[in-house]
Write a protein that holds these residues in place. Structure first.
Motif, mmCIF file in Angstrom:
data_model
loop_
_atom_site.group_PDB
_atom_site.id
_atom_site.type_symbol
_atom_site.label_atom_id
_atom_site.label_comp_id
_atom_site.label_asym_id
_atom_site.label_seq_id
_atom_site.Cartn_x
_atom_site.Cartn_y
_atom_site.Cartn_z
ATOM 1 N N LEU A 143 0.817 -1.205 0.000
ATOM 2 C CA LEU A 143 0.000 0.000 0.000
ATOM 3 C C LEU A 143 0.860 1.268 0.000
ATOM 4 N N LYS A 144 1.891 1.317 0.806
ATOM 5 C CA LYS A 144 2.747 2.501 0.884
ATOM 6 C C LYS A 144 3.382 2.804 -0.471
ATOM 7 N N LEU A 202 0.698 4.094 -2.990
ATOM 8 C CA LEU A 202 0.388 5.502 -2.754
ATOM 9 C C LEU A 202 1.517 6.409 -3.244
ATOM 10 N N ALA A 203 2.759 5.992 -3.007
ATOM 11 C CA ALA A 203 3.900 6.787 -3.473
ATOM 12 C C ALA A 203 3.913 6.872 -4.998
ATOM 13 N N LEU A 204 3.606 5.784 -5.665
ATOM 14 C CA LEU A 204 3.575 5.765 -7.127
ATOM 15 C C LEU A 204 2.434 6.639 -7.659
#
Length: 80
Positions: A41-42, A45-47
């Motif tokens: 998930l992290k 979201l960064a992408l």
């Protein structure tokens, strides 16, 4: 627009282009690290956030380039 202003716009356009390319390279590096498995998930979201940053940089560059192109095509010395 004076010749000096036109050159300033040209410089700004080149700077924005370089900024856009930096964001494209960041996105490309992030995508190169992807595997066949879903991203955590992290990282997803960064992408996604990087995609927004890249898109904004692209639109900003296109706006400046459009102004520069119009000034070149229409003759920037006529409008004051």
């Amino acid at each position: 627009m004076s010749h000096a202003e036109f050159l300033e716009l040209h410089d700004a356009s080149e700077t924005l282009m370089r900024s856009y390319i930096v964001e494209v390279e960041k996105s490309s590096a992030m995508l190169a690290n992807c595997t066949a498995d879903p991203l955590p998930l992290k990282e997803r979201l960064a992408l996604m956030l990087q995609g927004v940053v890249e898109r904004d940089a692209h639109l900003t560059y296109l706006g400046a380039k459009n102004l520069l192109l119009n000034a070149a095509l229409l003759g920037y010395g006529l409008a004051n």
